[in-house]
Write a protein that holds these residues in place. Structure first.
Motif, mmCIF file in Angstrom:
data_model
loop_
_atom_site.group_PDB
_atom_site.id
_atom_site.type_symbol
_atom_site.label_atom_id
_atom_site.label_comp_id
_atom_site.label_asym_id
_atom_site.label_seq_id
_atom_site.Cartn_x
_atom_site.Cartn_y
_atom_site.Cartn_z
ATOM 1 N N LEU A 312 0.849 -1.191 0.000
ATOM 2 C CA LEU A 312 0.000 0.000 0.000
ATOM 3 C C LEU A 312 0.882 1.237 0.000
ATOM 4 C CD1 LEU A 312 -2.573 -1.082 2.700
ATOM 5 C CD2 LEU A 312 -3.035 -0.817 0.276
ATOM 6 N N PRO A 313 0.419 2.320 -0.571
ATOM 7 C CA PRO A 313 1.253 3.526 -0.610
ATOM 8 C C PRO A 313 1.245 4.225 0.742
ATOM 9 C CG PRO A 313 -0.874 3.999 -1.515
ATOM 10 C CD PRO A 313 -0.891 2.548 -1.163
ATOM 11 N N ILE A 315 0.757 7.484 2.965
ATOM 12 C CA ILE A 315 -0.138 8.608 2.722
ATOM 13 C C ILE A 315 0.686 9.858 2.439
ATOM 14 C CG2 ILE A 315 -2.136 7.767 3.965
ATOM 15 C CD1 ILE A 315 -1.100 9.734 6.229
ATOM 16 N N ASN A 323 0.322 3.632 6.094
ATOM 17 C CA ASN A 323 -0.502 3.312 4.947
ATOM 18 C C ASN A 323 -1.945 3.143 5.393
ATOM 19 O OD1 ASN A 323 -0.835 0.711 5.971
ATOM 20 N ND2 ASN A 323 0.968 -0.034 4.881
ATOM 21 N N ALA A 324 -2.798 2.780 4.439
ATOM 22 C CA ALA A 324 -4.232 2.713 4.727
ATOM 23 C C ALA A 324 -4.517 1.857 5.952
ATOM 24 C CB ALA A 324 -4.962 2.160 3.509
ATOM 25 N N ASP A 325 -3.825 0.733 6.077
ATOM 26 C CA ASP A 325 -4.133 -0.169 7.179
ATOM 27 C C ASP A 325 -3.658 0.373 8.522
ATOM 28 O OD1 ASP A 325 -5.483 -1.813 5.559
ATOM 29 O OD2 ASP A 325 -3.910 -3.330 5.366
ATOM 30 N N ILE A 327 -3.417 3.544 9.267
ATOM 31 C CA ILE A 327 -4.346 4.625 9.590
ATOM 32 C C ILE A 327 -5.663 4.042 10.086
ATOM 33 C CG2 ILE A 327 -5.696 6.509 8.605
ATOM 34 C CD1 ILE A 327 -3.409 6.958 6.672
ATOM 35 N N GLY A 328 -6.145 3.015 9.394
ATOM 36 C CA GLY A 328 -7.396 2.386 9.801
ATOM 37 C C GLY A 328 -7.308 1.844 11.213
ATOM 38 N N ALA A 329 -6.196 1.164 11.510
ATOM 39 C CA ALA A 329 -6.043 0.568 12.839
ATOM 40 C C ALA A 329 -5.978 1.659 13.897
ATOM 41 C CB ALA A 329 -4.782 -0.289 12.875
ATOM 42 N N ALA A 331 -7.198 4.727 13.684
ATOM 43 C CA ALA A 331 -8.508 5.367 13.799
ATOM 44 C C ALA A 331 -9.476 4.496 14.589
ATOM 45 C CB ALA A 331 -9.062 5.666 12.410
ATOM 46 N N THR A 332 -9.413 3.186 14.346
ATOM 47 C CA THR A 332 -10.290 2.284 15.101
ATOM 48 C C THR A 332 -9.916 2.322 16.580
ATOM 49 O OG1 THR A 332 -10.354 0.897 13.145
ATOM 50 C CG2 THR A 332 -11.190 -0.061 15.176
ATOM 51 N N ALA A 335 -11.338 5.346 18.009
ATOM 52 C CA ALA A 335 -12.786 5.204 18.165
ATOM 53 C C ALA A 335 -13.114 4.392 19.411
ATOM 54 C CB ALA A 335 -13.384 4.545 16.926
ATOM 55 N N VAL A 336 -12.361 3.309 19.621
ATOM 56 C CA VAL A 336 -12.606 2.479 20.805
ATOM 57 C C VAL A 336 -12.345 3.294 22.067
ATOM 58 C CG1 VAL A 336 -11.803 0.469 22.105
ATOM 59 C CG2 VAL A 336 -12.137 0.310 19.633
ATOM 60 N N TYR B 175 -5.403 0.550 -8.930
ATOM 61 C CA TYR B 175 -4.703 0.642 -7.655
ATOM 62 C C TYR B 175 -5.510 1.467 -6.653
ATOM 63 C CZ TYR B 175 -0.699 0.886 -4.555
ATOM 64 O OH TYR B 175 0.136 0.755 -3.496
ATOM 65 N N TYR B 183 -9.569 1.631 2.779
ATOM 66 C CA TYR B 183 -9.973 2.718 3.679
ATOM 67 C C TYR B 183 -11.425 2.534 4.128
ATOM 68 C CZ TYR B 183 -5.865 5.733 3.330
ATOM 69 O OH TYR B 183 -4.614 6.258 3.438
ATOM 70 N N TRP B 186 -12.119 0.021 6.813
ATOM 71 C CA TRP B 186 -11.855 0.521 8.169
ATOM 72 C C TRP B 186 -12.960 1.435 8.648
ATOM 73 C CZ3 TRP B 186 -8.652 -1.540 11.496
ATOM 74 C CH2 TRP B 186 -7.565 -2.295 11.021
ATOM 75 N N ILE B 190 -15.071 1.128 12.077
ATOM 76 C CA ILE B 190 -15.247 2.213 13.046
ATOM 77 C C ILE B 190 -16.741 2.418 13.311
ATOM 78 C CG2 ILE B 190 -14.966 4.698 13.396
ATOM 79 C CD1 ILE B 190 -12.292 4.404 11.869
#
Ligand code: SF4
Lengths: 365, 254
Positions: A312-313, A315, A323-325, A327-329, A331-332, A335-336, B175, B183, B186, B190
């Motif tokens: 993944l690139p 950001i 990368n996206a994952d 950031i997702g982790a 952010a989650t 949120a928790v 891609y 994204y 995720w 959330i």
């Protein structure tokens, strides 16, 4: 010039046999990605159609596409240039140079107006009135517009002319755009790649030469027979992908054993090109076969999809390695944490409210 | 009209509830298989030939198969949602953006969630939640479109390949399709975190049977909900609910 000859006439002039002519036609049929049944049509076209005049312009680019084209094996690039098409103007391949050469350019675009194929290599810089790319003392964009006006078809060779190319990477200081963003109204075919596969380059031009029309195009304007499939779906390392065997690093045992390069950033799963089935230099090899993941060089915007050695690139925020994952982790996680905090506050709130309302109840009779 | 007594309101049809739990299961499966697909690993003995991993049953191919199967289940489950929407008023949770009331209620519930207002008006389904459901369907829609784009392009000549290839060119290149898929996955997770929290919190704060309503279809409110006319009518809800109870508890006389 051989401009008013057909391929068959050319063969006769050279004293070549009918048999070798037919063999050539059969080969061309295969090369164009056509069914063998079409061979008769190819023969008919090669007997009658005049060899096309080609004008080949070079814009904002590295001339790598030319280099690739010159290495076309089937047919040999020299055959294409000298026998199959009539390249009237090409800054790189022509013996002539200077003012007479530019004069020739002016003459041929008038003489063959509406008939010639315009092959363009390189993007078109627009910033500062296009002065970032000058050809013969004039901005490339001017030359391009002039040549495009009388073109029967335009072939965008390479990712630069098809999408803008590396020089249009963010922040694109020269404001380079694709050829099709400048000239419209004509039939345009994109042959992206950095560079494109040489055999694909010759095949597209042969297709137009023989049938007078472009090969069927996909939704992005690329010839379907060469850009229809993902490299990932034609890759010889796919069995390793399917069984979950991945090179983790370029120096590990997996890389040595030829496992899938997915985890070291291979862009094959998102890239449409013929590298997997046609390969390069007459089927000799292609990047993945030589042990390097695909970087997706025929994709629009591939230059901004770095890092090339990660799945993944990162950001596009400076000094960030996420990368996206990731950031997702994160952010989650936030949120928790947020809901836990909110929950705690809510509980406090509720007890406060209950304590306040209790005395009231007690006061009631 | 608060008399302190709880009243039952039948809100969700079985269709919606089955859909909800199918969605939960498929999203969990999709998320974890998706994480694997994005960053695969292999445990077990590996040889040099790509045949070894299959005996271990954790191959990329198997995980991808599960991912695709769950994706199909999720998309097909939407049929139930639509059917519920048609046959049962309680399932029609589409927020009424065009009414002033909707925004007033949204404000009310937001102030409550920001802990600035101790209690909020009684709702069968609060407008903020209803908006978030629409939002999550939208996200699932994006996942479905991007996911199926990647899936069908295996055969670009098929009718599906031809229709979905447009997504690739619209989003610059495939891609980015992968990237958006990551994204948005995720974002959905959330949503799930907040959603579960909100349900638990509602049960704790208001004790209206929030969580059990997704099993039984029934909510219990002490006050008459303000959105009663919108997503359920009183008689309707009560009568149907008590009818069911009565039928279930009727003694089986010979
Ligand atoms: S090496 Fe690249 S294209 Fe080949 S199977 Fe692996 S990920 Fe796909």
């Amino acid at each position: 010039m051989q401009t008013n000859n057909s391929l068959w006439e050319l063969f006769q002039k050279r004293g070549l046999s009918r048999r070798s002519f037919l063999k050539t036609c059969a080969m061309i049929t295969g090369l164009l990605g056509l069914s063998p049944l079409k061979c008769t049509e190819v023969v008919a076209a090669a007997e009658e159609k005049n060899l096309p005049v080609v004008i080949w312009l070079h814009g904002h680019e590295c001339t790598g596409c030319d280099e690739s084209f010159l290495r076309s094996q089937t047919p040999l690039a020299s055959d294409v240039i000298l026998n199959m098409i009539s390249v009237e103007y090409d800054d790189c391949l022509s013996a002539a140079a200077g003012e007479p050469f530019e004069q020739h350019f002016k003459e041929i675009i008038e003489k063959y107006a509406g008939q010639y194929i315009l092959a363009v290599e390189g993007g078109v810089p627009l910033a500062e009135n296009g002065i970032y790319c000058m050809v013969g003392g004039r901005p490339f964009v001017t030359v391009l517009k002039e040549a495009a006006a009388g073109a029967a078809a335009i072939v965008e060779y390479g990712s630069c002319s098809a999408w803008g190319g590396i020089q249009s990477a963010k922040p694109n200081p020269t404001n380079t755009v694709a050829v099709s963003q400048i000239v419209g109204g004509t039939t345009i075919v994109k042959v992206p790649g950095c560079p494109p596969i040489p055999e694909v380059m010759t095949a597209v031009i042969m297709h137009f030469a023989l049938f007078g029309q472009l090969p069927p195009l996909d939704t992005s304007g690329r010839p379907k027979q060469f850009y229809g499939n993902r490299i990932h779906d034609t890759c010889y390392r796919r069995p390793f992908f399917d069984s979950g065997m991945f090179a983790e690093r370029f120096d590990d045992a997996g890389a040595k054993a030829g496992w899938c390069l997915y985890k070291v950033g291979c862009r094959g799963p998102a890239t449409y090109n013929s590298c997997g089935n046609m390969r390069w230099w007459n089927g000799l090899s292609y990047p993945i076969q030589s042990g390097h993941g695909c970087i997706g060089c025929s994709n629009n915007g591939f230059w901004d999809n770095d890092q090339f050695y990660e799945r993944l690139p990162n950001i596009p925020i400076s000094a960030t390695i996420a990368n996206a994952d990731t950031i997702g982790a994160v952010a989650t996680g936030v949120a928790v944490a947020g809901v836990v905090a909110h929950g705690a506050l809510s509980v406090v709130e509720k007890y406060k409210r209950q304590r306040q309302s209790k005395p009231e109840e007690e006061r009631r009779p | 009209m608060s008399d302190g007594q709880l009243k039952a309101y039948y809100v969700y049809s079985p269709w919606l509830r089955i859909f909800h739990w199918l969605m939960v299961m498929s999203i969990v499966v999709l998320f974890f298989t998706g994480l694997y697909i994005g960053n695969p690993f292999f445990i077990g003995s590996q040889g040099l030939e790509p045949t070894y991993a299959f005996s271990e049953r954790l191959s990329m191919e198997t995980v991808r198969f599960i991912h695709f199967a769950a994706a199909f289940i999720l998309v097909c489950a939407f049929v139930l949602r639509v059917y519920g929407f048609v046959v049962n008023k309680g399932d029609r949770l589409l927020p009424r953006f065009w009414t002033k009331q909707h925004w007033a209620w949204t404000m009310d519930i937001m102030l409550h969630y920001m802990l600035l207002r101790a209690s909020h008006k009684p709702y069968l389904r609060n407008p903020l939640a209803r908006m978030s459901y629409l939002g999550v369907y939208f996200l699932i829609g994006i996942e479905a479109i991007t996911g199926f784009t990647m899936y069908v392009m295996v055969d670009p000549k098929s009718i599906w390949g031809q229709s979905f290839s447009l997504v690739n060119s619209l989003l610059i290149n495939e891609y980015y399709v992968h990237l958006i898929h990551h994204y948005v996955a995720w974002l959905i997770i959330i949503f799930a975190v907040v959603h579960i929290y909100m349900a638990v919190r509602a049960d704790f704060m208001e004790r209206e049977g929030e969580i059990s309503s997704m099993f039984s279809g029934v909510k219990f409110l002490a006050h008459q909900p303000v959105d009663l006319g919108e997503i359920a009518t009183e008689e309707d809800s009560l009568v149907r609910y008590w009818d069911n109870i009565a039928r279930d508890s009727r003694p089986h006389s010979g």
